[in-house]
Design a protein around this motif. Structure first.
Motif, PDB file in Angstrom:
ATOM      1  N   VAL B  81       0.866  -1.335   0.084  1.00 50.55           N
ATOM      2  CA  VAL B  81      -0.076  -0.025  -0.006  1.00 50.55           C
ATOM      3  C   VAL B  81       0.998   1.130  -0.221  1.00 50.55           C
ATOM      4  O   VAL B  81       0.857   2.081  -0.691  1.00 50.55           O
ATOM      5  CB  VAL B  81      -0.945   0.108   1.302  1.00 50.55           C
ATOM      6  N   ALA B  82       1.681   1.366   1.024  1.00 52.72           N
ATOM      7  CA  ALA B  82       2.490   2.721   1.275  1.00 52.72           C
ATOM      8  C   ALA B  82       3.517   2.694   0.349  1.00 52.72           C
ATOM      9  O   ALA B  82       4.324   3.819   0.012  1.00 52.72           O
ATOM     10  CB  ALA B  82       3.017   2.726   2.631  1.00 52.72           C
ATOM     11  N   GLN B  83       3.984   1.401  -0.192  1.00 52.36           N
ATOM     12  CA  GLN B  83       5.134   1.455  -1.203  1.00 52.36           C
ATOM     13  C   GLN B  83       6.604   2.216  -0.435  1.00 52.36           C
ATOM     14  O   GLN B  83       7.379   2.639  -1.037  1.00 52.36           O
ATOM     15  CB  GLN B  83       5.060   1.991  -2.337  1.00 52.36           C
ATOM     16  N   ASP B  84       6.579   1.812   0.906  1.00 50.43           N
ATOM     17  CA  ASP B  84       7.721   2.385   1.514  1.00 50.43           C
ATOM     18  C   ASP B  84       8.429   1.349   1.900  1.00 50.43           C
ATOM     19  O   ASP B  84       8.368   0.560   3.013  1.00 50.43           O
ATOM     20  CB  ASP B  84       7.158   3.224   2.893  1.00 50.43           C
ATOM     21  N   PHE B  85       9.498   0.854   1.073  1.00 48.68           N
ATOM     22  CA  PHE B  85      10.476  -0.297   1.449  1.00 48.68           C
ATOM     23  C   PHE B  85      11.356   0.112   2.558  1.00 48.68           C
ATOM     24  O   PHE B  85      11.834  -0.990   3.248  1.00 48.68           O
ATOM     25  CB  PHE B  85      11.017  -0.592   0.149  1.00 48.68           C
ATOM     26  N   ILE B  86      11.438   1.302   2.730  1.00 45.26           N
ATOM     27  CA  ILE B  86      12.571   1.554   4.120  1.00 45.26           C
ATOM     28  C   ILE B  86      11.712   1.069   5.165  1.00 45.26           C
ATOM     29  O   ILE B  86      12.702   0.579   5.962  1.00 45.26           O
ATOM     30  CB  ILE B  86      12.978   3.102   4.006  1.00 45.26           C
ATOM     31  N   THR B  87      10.677   1.468   5.385  1.00 43.22           N
ATOM     32  CA  THR B  87      10.123   1.139   6.798  1.00 43.22           C
ATOM     33  C   THR B  87       9.616  -0.157   6.750  1.00 43.22           C
ATOM     34  O   THR B  87      10.017  -0.990   7.827  1.00 43.22           O
ATOM     35  CB  THR B  87       8.634   2.007   6.725  1.00 43.22           C
ATOM     36  N   ALA B  88       9.283  -0.838   5.690  1.00 36.23           N
ATOM     37  CA  ALA B  88       9.292  -2.405   5.566  1.00 36.23           C
ATOM     38  C   ALA B  88      10.438  -2.921   5.950  1.00 36.23           C
ATOM     39  O   ALA B  88      10.163  -4.000   6.755  1.00 36.23           O
ATOM     40  CB  ALA B  88       8.865  -2.799   4.177  1.00 36.23           C
ATOM     41  N   GLN B  89      11.584  -2.629   5.560  1.00 36.66           N
ATOM     42  CA  GLN B  89      12.803  -3.291   5.825  1.00 36.66           C
ATOM     43  C   GLN B  89      12.963  -3.163   7.212  1.00 36.66           C
ATOM     44  O   GLN B  89      13.571  -4.165   7.818  1.00 36.66           O
ATOM     45  CB  GLN B  89      13.711  -2.764   4.907  1.00 36.66           C
TER      46      GLN B  89
END
Lengths: 444, 413
Positions: B81-89
């Motif tokens: 959804v957010a396409q926020d890979f930094i937070t995901a990682q």
């Protein structure tokens, strides 16, 4: 070329570079001051409007730096260190502004490209300085950052379908700086075909191949015959390793025989025979003063010793013009040293008079605008001495009042700085460590 | 894996599996917290901060797995959804840290949950790769290049340390069995960030693992040898490279064609450096026809043909990461050519002109005498030719016997 607030701040804090002072008097010259690089405060995400420069000024600043500072290459190590630090700091400020403004037009590209060339140049012309004067590693790191910014810009321009005529030049530098790196090699595949097949890239790939093959002969020959000045500056970093590899290989393959020094000088791209003998001696190979040969023997070989780096005439001869032209790029560099109008909110009597915003507002209204600037200036003109004394007292009281206000009210407060001339306002700001968020003008 | 209809469904499934305490269940749960399973597409599972909701589904069987699942949903949210890979990682790192602290360190005598851990590591690597590509170049940026890979390596190394000191006597339940899989995970990260030297202690640990080695899964052993072989190539240790890659190739099941092919891509250059050329049949069977021209050129000693072959298949070789290796075949090709020349000339002292002529015959016209000496000097220095150059006489003087030793006999490339 430097924002007004910074100029006052640096003058008061004595942070003006010698490069920004009038040669005759030694005083700070506003029109010579260039915005310095400064780290943003930790919570400051966006720059304030008064901290930024227009694109026209940024371009002017870069040209000024190239013409007036870069071309004046100093003699002594100390002067060179100062020269480097000044240029680094001022160009770093330009790069920061490009990022802050998210600039992605041709000017931004030109600025970053020129910064990149500048750092390539520094690595070469300052190669013989000690670390205290010039930190090669730091310069290489900066060069890396510039190249990374350029990579993003080129990608961006490609997406928008705008061609960048210098892209092959800089992609080639990228390859040359990472000769042993497979990742960079695979990136080359992703370049557009016109870039991929351009002369600089083809040369860079050939050079990298020669380097990896330990073909020292081809490495230097390609540089001498086909490389540009800046390409040589980039590859210059590898000369030491290439030469020591070459000596190692030769010592293991020519048997205990004599090898002509002149041939060695030619193959390994030295200017003078003396330089060859100096290098060979450092590596433990003895040369006789009468002989023009060297005995290639393994005895006493000390290849781990480092040979000091130096510039070479055969490289210098490749320059396309002055240093400013080299950094400016392929187009002809012409700079007319016009005195750029320096924005100044205060007149010669230190009265706050020049406020474009206020003028625009007053123009639109029907408040009569007096032609005598002192009529609505905030600093009363010097009258009688007693008047001045009263003025002085009033100022002191004003300062005290402001101080008190700030001590008791810890929130951002709008401070009305009446009756204070410009210099004093900024001294006050400094003293109380205030941050000016808004400089608004109140009608009398 | 059957697709789920609701989040209740999903949670209760995991709940049931968590009660089983066996390796199979571990493998199933692993799929359910992976980023590539079917469930990852379900929009009702893309939830931010599910764990902090007061009314929600739970994995009642296992509190820690419950927490992990909630964090997993948070990762799914950030990816999908957010396409926020930094937070995901970052969140995935949290999951691993939690796993290490609460499961690996505290649960003695069990290891059924290791498949879950392996999956978490693999996904972490993928997220690190995505996060790296998000970061833009900025002078003030705090993140140095590869910092995401570094943080991933750090958390995996911490977990590795936990497993390695597991004192369980029974290898069936010992956490030490995770050593190999985690070594492989770290191999992949270190290949990416070019820090292969950090693998030395891990490799030594595997070498010294004794009987434990038999407990490792064959899939992990094949992967390990594949990576070990590739590292040996970088270290120019051809013998180790050959041994490891051969093991990997032989023990990789025949059905995994693409994996066998991957191993061959590295094994072939190694073998060629040792003087053994692959057959046409082998190359064809594994769809590696790109090598055909290269092999032919090296066999014949034809430089121009080799350069053309490398250029024609450049994209394939660069993508496979072997282009730089294959370039070194130039030296092997020169050696073959010069050996032929020496056979023709017949004497121990060979004029350099003879070699020059041979080069012209195979289409190389831009090598002058100086460069020719340089190339021959390189061959002598790397022990491919036994002899010495006489610059003064313009000759190569070779040893009376075995002047061109077999490539497999030479240790250094």
């Amino acid at each position: 070329m430097c924002t007004e607030k910074e100029r006052y701040q640096r003058i008061v804090q004595k942070g003006v570079s010698p490069f920004e002072c009038d040669i005759a008097t030694g005083d700070a010259a506003h029109e010579m001051m260039v915005k310095q690089y400064a780290r943003s405060a930790a919570d400051q995400e966006r720059p304030l409007p008064h901290e930024l420069r227009s694109e026209k000024i940024m371009n002017h600043a870069m040209c000024y730096l190239l013409h007036n500072i870069l071309d004046e290459f100093p003699e002594s190590a100390d002067q060179r260190a100062a020269w480097y630090n000044f240029l680094w700091s001022r160009t770093r400020a330009l790069r920061k502004e490009v990022t802050q403004l998210s600039m992605s037009d041709l000017l931004a590209l030109n600025l970053v490209e020129r910064c990149t060339r500048l750092h390539i140049l520094f690595g070469y012309v300052l190669c013989d300085l000690e670390t205290e004067h010039f930190d090669t590693a730091m310069n290489n790191e900066t060069l890396g950052k510039c190249l990374q910014t350029l990579r993003h810009l080129y990608e961006d321009f490609a997406k928008r379908g705008i061609p960048c005529e210098n892209e092959p030049e800089f992609r080639a530098y990228d390859v040359m700086l990472h000769m042993n790196d497979t990742n960079v090699l695979s990136q080359v595949l992703s370049y557009r075909s016109d870039v991929r097949q351009s002369q600089p890239i083809c040369l860079a790939l050939k050079l990298a191949g020669a380097f990896r093959d330990k073909n020292y002969c081809r490495f230097f020959r390609l540089l001498k015959n086909e490389a540009t000045f800046l390409q040589c500056c980039v590859s210059h970093k590898l000369f030491g390793a290439t030469r020591s590899n070459a000596i190692s290989i030769m010592v293991n393959s020519y048997g205990r025989n004599a090898f002509p020094l002149e041939k060695l000088r030619n193959i390994l791209a030295f200017d003078l025979i003396e330089e060859v003998t100096e290098t060979l001696n450092i590596y433990g190979l003895r040369t006789e003063s009468e002989s023009d040969h060297v005995m290639l023997t393994k005895d006493g070989l000390t290849l781990n010793e480092s040979v000091p780096m130096k510039p070479y005439q055969w490289i210098d001869q490749k320059k396309t013009g002055k240093l400013s032209q080299v950094v400016y790029g392929p187009n002809l560099f012409q700079f007319f040293a016009s005195r750029c109008d320096v924005s100044n909110s205060f007149n010669h009597r230190n009265e706050y008079t020049n406020d474009k915003v206020l003028e625009a507002v007053l123009d639109g209204s029907n408040i009569p605008v007096s032609s005598d600037p002192s009529a609505f200036s905030f600093a009363q003109s010097a009258g009688s001495l007693s008047m001045q004394a009263t003025m002085e007292q009033k100022r002191k009281m004003e300062v005290e009042r402001i101080k008190r206000k700030l001590v008791f009210e810890d929130s951002p407060t709008s401070v009305q700085a009446f009756l204070l001339p410009a210099q004093m306002i900024f001294q006050l700001v400094d003293l109380l460590e205030l941050e000016i968020h808004e400089f608004s003008v109140l009608a009398p | 894996m059957a697709s789920f209809h609701s989040i209740d469904d999903y949670f209760s499934n995991i709940d049931n599996l968590s009660a089983q305490y066996n390796w199979k269940a571990g493998e199933k749960i692993a799929k359910l917290i992976s980023l590539v399973d079917q469930h990852a597409e379900a929009a009702f599972l893309h939830i931010e901060a599910y764990g902090s909701r007061s009314k929600r589904c739970r994995v009642t069987e296992d509190e820690i797995i419950d927490e992990i699942v909630c964090l997993h949903l948070h990762v799914l949210y950030n990816v999908q959804v957010a396409q926020d890979f930094i937070t995901a990682q970052g969140t995935q790192i949290q999951i691993l840290q939690l796993f290490n602290k609460e499961i690996l360190q505290k649960r003695r005598g069990e290891n059924w949950f290791l498949p879950i851990f392996y999956r978490l590591c693999t996904d972490l690597r993928w997220l690190s790769k995505e996060a790296e590509s998000c970061v833009s170049g900025d002078d003030e940026g705090d993140s140095s290049p590869n910092s995401f890979y570094e943080s991933a390596a750090k958390v995996i190394t911490e977990s590795y340390r936990t497993c390695v000191v597991d004192s369980a006597a029974d290898t069936g339940t010992s956490k030490k069995v995770a050593m190999l899989n985690m070594t492989n995970q770290l191999f992949q990260i270190y290949f990416q960030i070019n820090k292969l030297n950090l693998l030395k202690p891990l490799i030594r640990a595997i070498d010294n693992s004794g009987t434990l080695y038999n407990e490792f899964l064959m899939a992990d052993k094949v992967a390990y040898n594949y990576f070990l072989g590739r590292k040996a190539m970088f270290d120019a240790d051809l013998n180790l490279a050959e041994k490891s890659l051969l093991y990997a190739f032989r023990n990789c099941p025949a059905e995994s064609m693409s994996n066998k092919r991957k191993i061959l891509i590295y094994l072939i250059p190694v073998k060629m450096f040792l003087g053994h050329m692959p057959t046409f049949a082998l190359l064809h069977e594994y769809r590696l026809d790109e090598f055909q021209e290269v092999v032919a050129a090296v066999k014949e000693g034809n430089l121009a043909q080799l350069d053309a072959a490398l250029a024609n298949n450049e994209a394939f070789f660069i993508k496979s990461g072997i282009f730089l290796m294959l370039e070194k075949l130039r030296m092997i090709t020169f050696r073959t050519l010069f050996k032929k020349v020496s056979t023709i000339v017949g004497t121990a002292q060979i004029p350099l002109d003879a070699f020059q002529t041979a080069l012209r015959v195979v289409g190389v016209t831009d090598v002058d005498t100086d460069e020719l000496e340089c190339i021959i000097a390189n061959l002598i220095a790397s022990k491919k030719i036994k002899g010495y150059l006489s610059h003064g006489h313009g000759k190569l003087v070779i040893a009376k016997t075995n002047a061109f030793p077999t490539l497999s006999g030479i240790s250094a490339t």
